[in-house]
Design a protein around this motif. Structure first.
Motif, PDB file in Angstrom:
ATOM      1  N   ILE A   1      32.839 -10.553  -5.640  1.00 15.03           N
ATOM      2  CA  ILE A   1      32.547 -10.963  -7.021  1.00 15.03           C
ATOM      3  C   ILE A   1      33.828 -11.383  -7.730  1.00 15.03           C
ATOM      4  CG2 ILE A   1      31.785 -10.097  -9.273  1.00 15.03           C
ATOM      5  CD1 ILE A   1      29.722  -8.388  -7.773  1.00 15.03           C
TER       6      ILE A   1
ATOM      7  N   ARG B   1      34.925 -14.834  -6.392  1.00 10.60           N
ATOM      8  CA  ARG B   1      34.087 -15.930  -6.900  1.00 10.60           C
ATOM      9  C   ARG B   1      34.409 -16.231  -8.349  1.00 10.60           C
ATOM     10  NH1 ARG B   1      29.819 -12.739  -4.185  1.00 10.60           N
ATOM     11  NH2 ARG B   1      29.780 -13.509  -2.029  1.00 10.60           N
ATOM     12  N   HIS B   2      34.671 -15.186  -9.135  1.00 11.79           N
ATOM     13  CA  HIS B   2      35.031 -15.418 -10.525  1.00 11.79           C
ATOM     14  C   HIS B   2      36.371 -16.146 -10.634  1.00 11.79           C
ATOM     15  CE1 HIS B   2      34.922 -14.901 -14.814  1.00 11.79           C
ATOM     16  NE2 HIS B   2      36.079 -14.252 -14.808  1.00 11.79           N
TER      17      HIS B   2
ATOM     18  N   GLY C   1      32.548  -9.173 -14.439  1.00 11.11           N
ATOM     19  CA  GLY C   1      31.201  -8.603 -14.449  1.00 11.11           C
ATOM     20  C   GLY C   1      31.077  -7.350 -13.622  1.00 11.11           C
TER      21      GLY C   1
ATOM     22  N   GLU D   1      20.207 -19.356  -8.157  1.00  5.83           N
ATOM     23  CA  GLU D   1      21.400 -18.611  -8.553  1.00  5.83           C
ATOM     24  C   GLU D   1      21.716 -17.565  -7.495  1.00  5.83           C
ATOM     25  OE1 GLU D   1      24.440 -17.994  -9.758  1.00  5.83           O
ATOM     26  OE2 GLU D   1      23.653 -18.741 -11.668  1.00  5.83           O
TER      27      GLU D   1
ATOM     28  N   ARG E   1      26.326 -15.461  -9.666  1.00 10.73           N
ATOM     29  CA  ARG E   1      26.459 -14.869 -11.003  1.00 10.73           C
ATOM     30  C   ARG E   1      25.126 -14.328 -11.510  1.00 10.73           C
ATOM     31  NH1 ARG E   1      31.289 -13.507 -12.577  1.00 10.73           N
ATOM     32  NH2 ARG E   1      30.638 -13.694 -14.763  1.00 10.73           N
TER      33      ARG E   1
ATOM     34  N   GLN F   1      23.126 -11.709 -13.148  1.00 12.02           N
ATOM     35  CA  GLN F   1      23.478 -10.573 -13.995  1.00 12.02           C
ATOM     36  C   GLN F   1      22.375  -9.517 -13.994  1.00 12.02           C
ATOM     37  OE1 GLN F   1      24.276 -12.447 -17.798  1.00 12.02           O
ATOM     38  NE2 GLN F   1      26.439 -12.719 -17.307  1.00 12.02           N
TER      39      GLN F   1
ATOM     40  N   SER G   1      26.298  -7.880 -18.826  1.00 10.33           N
ATOM     41  CA  SER G   1      26.995  -8.915 -18.052  1.00 10.33           C
ATOM     42  C   SER G   1      27.377  -8.442 -16.656  1.00 10.33           C
ATOM     43  CB  SER G   1      28.256  -9.359 -18.802  1.00 10.33           C
ATOM     44  OG  SER G   1      29.137  -8.252 -18.982  1.00 10.33           O
TER      45      SER G   1
ATOM     46  N   ILE H   1      27.361  -8.004 -12.810  1.00 10.31           N
ATOM     47  CA  ILE H   1      26.909  -8.911 -11.752  1.00 10.31           C
ATOM     48  C   ILE H   1      26.258  -8.118 -10.618  1.00 10.31           C
ATOM     49  CG2 ILE H   1      27.625 -10.660 -10.074  1.00 10.31           C
ATOM     50  CD1 ILE H   1      27.821 -11.550 -12.975  1.00 10.31           C
TER      51      ILE H   1
ATOM     52  N   THR I   1      28.044 -22.304  -3.338  1.00  8.24           N
ATOM     53  CA  THR I   1      28.891 -22.033  -4.497  1.00  8.24           C
ATOM     54  C   THR I   1      30.359 -22.072  -4.111  1.00  8.24           C
ATOM     55  OG1 THR I   1      27.179 -20.642  -5.479  1.00  8.24           O
ATOM     56  CG2 THR I   1      29.394 -20.378  -6.333  1.00  8.24           C
TER      57      THR I   1
END
Length: 518
Positions: free
Chosen positions: A94, A97-98, A122, A180, A183, A185, A192, A194, A219
């Motif tokens: 995560i 990816r952010h 997240g 999706e 992300r 949520q 927020s 994830i 992604t």
């Protein structure tokens, strides 16, 4: 990919190479410390063969990778960064990816402000929660209001608990219907946090897991400036190319996917060599805006210049013969065909009118339209001819089979027809875009050379196209001649593209518009 190329892929995954570009045009929203302009690094996934032939001026370096290759690299990065940050794999994924997979910036930001990085990614600061469902006495689901005893529930470390069935339905809708994955949520209002991979693995069915991982891979590619998916229908490959956006006015980065599809890495449109992306965009918009004119120009019939009989074009060749009066003429300029094989051939060149011919606004407008129609007519004709030539290509295998039967040739010996057909289509594609290029080109000494190269290729293509319309019974005798003409077409195409690409890189071309603001 072959086993050898897969080994190269894995051997190139060092912390100094691989997919670690800096995404120079995209900053990561961790704070000001992540806003520096780090240049995108070359992936370096394959060691280039130093013994290979030198690239032509219009060629660019690129590599093609499948989903399994990309997944292996993601897993390797997750393991490396997780060991440094002390985070479990699902949380590390995560974070990466952010950070758009820029691990240097991620590590630097995490070491300076771990709470800030975790919050914005997240993840939050709450302690680890086992990924399992549980029964909670007296629980009422806020989504479905179900409160029956023994109801399975689930909550991430944010503490928002819902029944497992509602959670599954929520995840299914996000993945299957909204596409999706990276992300997703927590379903809690305003939360927020994830959803991590452990949660997903626990709650959803196997077919949805496969879709989830497929979306994560997509992604990943979308987050990389130097990676793009092949736009061909149902293609699973991604292409890596180091050409930057800032260079697209000097380079036309045409790449070839392993599926056989040629496309521009800059704009992902079909191959449009030698025309830069900015000019392609303007040209297509102009053609769309002038749609009524385009419809008129691209009509399938014209009148014989001698007897005015209506003639329909039913082949790729521009050499037309009127059945009524036997007049031979060029479909493009309507001129006498006999002049097209001589020095008088001038069909591709637009003759500029003198200033005295455009004394008022109406005359200037008419002259501008006439100039546009000159180039659009030839552009549209090659597009139409390419479609007709493609029809011939689809019939080529049958011709090859018939030629085998009638001449006694082997299947290998009749492959010259397939080679010629492919060369014809590729040259048509190039010629089509040379007219869009020429429309925006300001006249100078280089323009004359460009038009001469364009003319030579066009004549070669017409000669080869005409041979394809010969009866199958004559093709065996024409084999050597057709092979020579195929080779000549390819050589003329290389000369035209090489000369245009060199002048584009050097900034030698002058355009009648500002290409940098297009």
């Amino acid at each position: 990919m072959s086993a050898d190329s897969e080994d190269e892929f894995m051997s190139g995954m060092s912390s100094e190479g691989g997919f670690e570009d800096g995404n120079e045009s995209d900053s990561v929203s961790f704070g000001e410390e992540f806003e520096d302009d780090e240049p995108a690094l070359d992936f370096g996934l394959h060691d280039k063969d130093i013994t290979s032939a030198p690239k032509k001026p219009y060629e660019v370096d690129f590599d093609v990778f499948g989903p399994r290759d990309i997944q292996k690299y993601q897993d390797k990065q997750i393991d490396e960064v997780g060991a440094i940050l002390g985070q479990p794999p699902e949380s590390t994924a995560i974070l990466l990816r952010h950070a758009r997979w820029n691990k240097e910036r991620l590590i630097e930001g995490y070491m300076d402000h771990p709470e800030d990085v975790l919050e914005k990614a997240g993840l939050g600061l709450a302690g680890a929660v086992p990924a399992k469902t549980m029964v909670v006495d007296g629980f009422v689901c806020d989504i479905c209001c179900e409160d029956e005893p023994g109801l399975e529930t689930y909550a991430m470390k944010c503490g928002h608990r819902y029944c497992a069935e509602c959670y599954r339905h929520y995840l299914s809708q996000k993945i299957r219907e909204e596409g999706e994955a990276a992300r997703i949520q927590c379903p809690g209002d305003g939360c927020s946090r994830i959803v991590d991979s452990k949660t997903l693995e626990l709650l959803v069915e196997d077919d949805l897991k496969d879709r989830y991982h497929e979306l994560l891979t997509r992604t990943y590619v979308d987050d990389k400036d130097n990676l793009k998916w092949c736009p061909a229908p149902n293609c699973i490959y991604a292409v890596e190319c180091g050409v930057k956006k800032r260079d697209l006015n000097r380079i036309v980065p045409t790449v070839r996917c392993d599926c056989g599809h040629y496309f521009c890495f800059g704009c992902t449109l079909n191959d449009h060599l030698p025309t830069p992306c900015a000019l392609v965009k303007m040209w297509l918009k102009k053609c769309e805006d002038d749609s009524e004119t385009a419809n008129w120009i691209s009509a399938n019939t014209k009148e014989c210049p001698r007897c005015n009989s209506t003639i329909e074009k039913n082949g790729g060749c521009n050499h037309m013969t009127c059945r009524k009066c036997k007049n031979e003429f060029c479909w493009i300029c309507m001129g006498v065909w006999s002049e097209h094989g001589t020095s008088w051939y001038n069909c591709n060149r637009y003759e500029e009118k003198s200033g005295s011919d455009a004394r008022d606004a109406q005359a200037k407008s008419r002259q501008s339209l006439e100039r546009y129609l000159h180039y659009y007519n030839r552009y549209a004709n090659h597009e139409q001819s390419a479609k007709l030539d493609k029809d011939i290509y689809l019939k080529t295998e049958k011709k090859m089979t018939n030629l085998q039967s009638s001449s006694g040739m082997s299947w290998i010996e009749v492959q010259f027809l397939d080679t010629a057909s492919q060369a014809l289509q590729q040259c048509r594609q190039t010629l089509k875009w040379t007219y869009a290029f020429a429309y925006y080109l300001a006249r100078n000494n280089l323009t004359e050379i460009f038009e001469d190269n364009q003319k030579d290729l066009e004549m070669a293509v017409e000669n080869l196209s005409e041979m394809f319309e010969k009866p199958t019974s004559e093709l065996a005798a024409l084999k050597v001649d057709m092979m020579d003409k195929t080779s000549y077409c390819n050589k003329r195409r290389i000369i035209l593209l090489s000369d245009t690409a060199e002048n584009l890189k050097n900034g030698s071309w002058k355009f009648n518009i500002d290409i940098n603001t297009a």
